[in-house]
Write a protein that holds these residues in place. Structure first.
Motif, PDB file in Angstrom:
ATOM      1  N   MET A 229       0.832  -1.118  -0.022  1.00  0.00           N
ATOM      2  CA  MET A 229      -0.101   0.071  -0.029  1.00  0.00           C
ATOM      3  C   MET A 229       0.795   1.192  -0.085  1.00  0.00           C
ATOM      4  O   MET A 229       0.470   1.982  -0.731  1.00  0.00           O
ATOM      5  CB  MET A 229      -1.126   0.063   1.159  1.00  0.00           C
ATOM      6  N   ASN A 230       1.854   1.377   0.653  1.00  0.00           N
ATOM      7  CA  ASN A 230       2.964   2.237   0.788  1.00  0.00           C
ATOM      8  C   ASN A 230       4.292   1.954   0.742  1.00  0.00           C
ATOM      9  O   ASN A 230       4.678   0.670   1.067  1.00  0.00           O
ATOM     10  CB  ASN A 230       2.980   3.088   2.178  1.00  0.00           C
ATOM     11  N   LYS A 231       5.211   2.477  -0.036  1.00  0.00           N
ATOM     12  CA  LYS A 231       6.539   2.000  -0.222  1.00  0.00           C
ATOM     13  C   LYS A 231       7.355   1.810   1.189  1.00  0.00           C
ATOM     14  O   LYS A 231       7.151   2.609   2.148  1.00  0.00           O
ATOM     15  CB  LYS A 231       7.320   3.271  -0.889  1.00  0.00           C
ATOM     16  N   PRO A 232       7.599   0.443   1.428  1.00  0.00           N
ATOM     17  CA  PRO A 232       8.442   0.154   2.725  1.00  0.00           C
ATOM     18  C   PRO A 232       9.118   0.958   3.331  1.00  0.00           C
ATOM     19  O   PRO A 232      10.363   1.452   2.268  1.00  0.00           O
ATOM     20  CB  PRO A 232       8.846  -1.471   2.642  1.00  0.00           C
ATOM     21  N   ALA A 233       9.478   1.410   4.736  1.00  0.00           N
ATOM     22  CA  ALA A 233      10.316   2.029   5.055  1.00  0.00           C
ATOM     23  C   ALA A 233      11.753   1.667   4.741  1.00  0.00           C
ATOM     24  O   ALA A 233      12.549   2.665   4.508  1.00  0.00           O
ATOM     25  CB  ALA A 233      10.096   2.465   6.508  1.00  0.00           C
TER      26      ALA A 233
END
Length: 350
Positions: A229-233
């Motif tokens: 969903m979001n770019k992994p940290a």
């Protein structure tokens, strides 16, 4: 699935000096270089003498990162889901906590495979690691393969100590032809652009959706590179800390020299005999191989089919649904399960 923060995991750090040099600099001007590595779950290491070793103790997993020069930290979340064996990560020359020489002569797939050989010898001498599994992600798959191929060319394999101690080899999202995988990424992006243009509607809702999802590059990244969903940290951090720029696009995996010679000697060997000899050679020289890739990866089936020609026997393939190039973020449980199952089966058979 969104990325979760890494758990607090026991970790040991280490470094060792590289012993190679380059010819473009005088001997007295050669820089002192080192490779940095981390061992996660180090208390699980079976570092006793070989005759005292517990054969039931799981062997460590040695992870070879991709890039070029993408620090290994993007792969460390593996340790959140594989927690019954030690996992060894290292930064290749040119990135992360390892040395970063500026001359381009230091860099290349073959050069990195020699560094991997030195790391494995260091792990044996210092940490008493007698056997291991190896996972190469993306470019790391090519580096791992070149290391294994290097061992097959030694005159006395028993003397080399290492190739028979690699219990299994996992090729994750790894192409045999890096120029081809780059070409596939461009092709998919062009098709993706065309598809977006054809399906876009000049409505308020669609404009809001596009604004929310970001640029077409961001949408493509989500579709064919990392489908979280979001770019992994961890991935963002590694990308921001990418090291020395060098290209591996000229690399194309080839069989070991003996297999190549047999397959090309049409005058003396028919196709059936050549395949049989190549198969026997592969079984005797290489550990079991698992090829694992994502359903939507830009490293497509055409980029990986060459591995079946190299590992003519003993190769398995797993394609993970709803995954692209980073399955340890996208489907971490499924990915870790496949890796652990393959390692455990290889240990049982050894």
């Amino acid at each position: 699935m969104t990325s979760t923060h890494s758990q607090r995991i026991e970790c040991k750090f280490g470094t060792f000096p590289l012993q190679r040099t380059i010819t473009t600099s005088p001997k007295q001007n050669q820089p002192r270089l080192c490779i940095a590595y981390r061992i996660l779950h180090p208390s699980l290491l079976n570092n006793t003498a070989p005759e005292q070793a517990d054969s039931a103790q799981p062997a460590p997993l040695l992870v070879v990162h991709g890039g070029p020069s993408l620090p290994s930290e993007y792969l460390t979340p593996l340790a959140n889901h594989i927690n019954n064996r030690p996992i060894i990560f290292y930064d290749q020359l040119g990135c992360g906590w390892s040395s970063i020489p500026r001359q381009k002569e230091w860099y290349g797939v073959t050069e990195m495979s020699h560094d991997l050989e030195e790391l494995i010898q260091h792990l044996k001498e210092v940490w008493k690691i007698q056997s291991f599994h190896m996972l190469g992600h993306s470019l790391g798959g090519a580096i791992g393969y070149e290391y294994l191929k290097l061992q097959t060319t030694k005159n006395n394999l028993d003397e080399r100590r290492d190739v028979h101690r690699c219990l299994s080899f996992i090729l994750s999202n790894a192409s045999t032809n890096l120029a081809l995988s780059s070409s596939e990424q461009r092709r998919l992006f062009q098709e993706f652009q065309l598809q977006q243009l054809q399906t876009s509607m000049p409505s308020f809702n669609n404009q809001q959706l596009q604004k929310k999802r970001g640029s077409i590059e961001d949408v493509f990244f989500h579709a064919h590179i990392c489908r979280t969903m979001n770019k992994p940290a961890e991935l963002e951090l590694a990308l921001s800390r990418r090291g020395m720029e060098w290209s591996a696009n000229k690399y194309c995996a080839t069989p070991p020299p003996l297999v190549q010679n047999v397959l090309s000697d049409g005058a003396n060997t028919n196709a059936t005999t050549a395949k049989s000899v190549a198969s026997t050679y592969s079984m005797n020289r290489f550990p079991p191989v698992l090829l694992i890739r994502g359903q939507y990866d830009f490293v497509t089936e055409i980029c990986t089919r060459g591995w079946f020609e190299i590992f003519t026997d003993g190769i398995q393939e797993v394609v993970l649904d709803d995954c692209a190039h980073y399955p340890h973020f996208e489907q971490p449980e499924s990915y870790s399960y496949q890796i652990e199952k393959f390692c455990a089966n290889a240990e049982s058979a050894s």
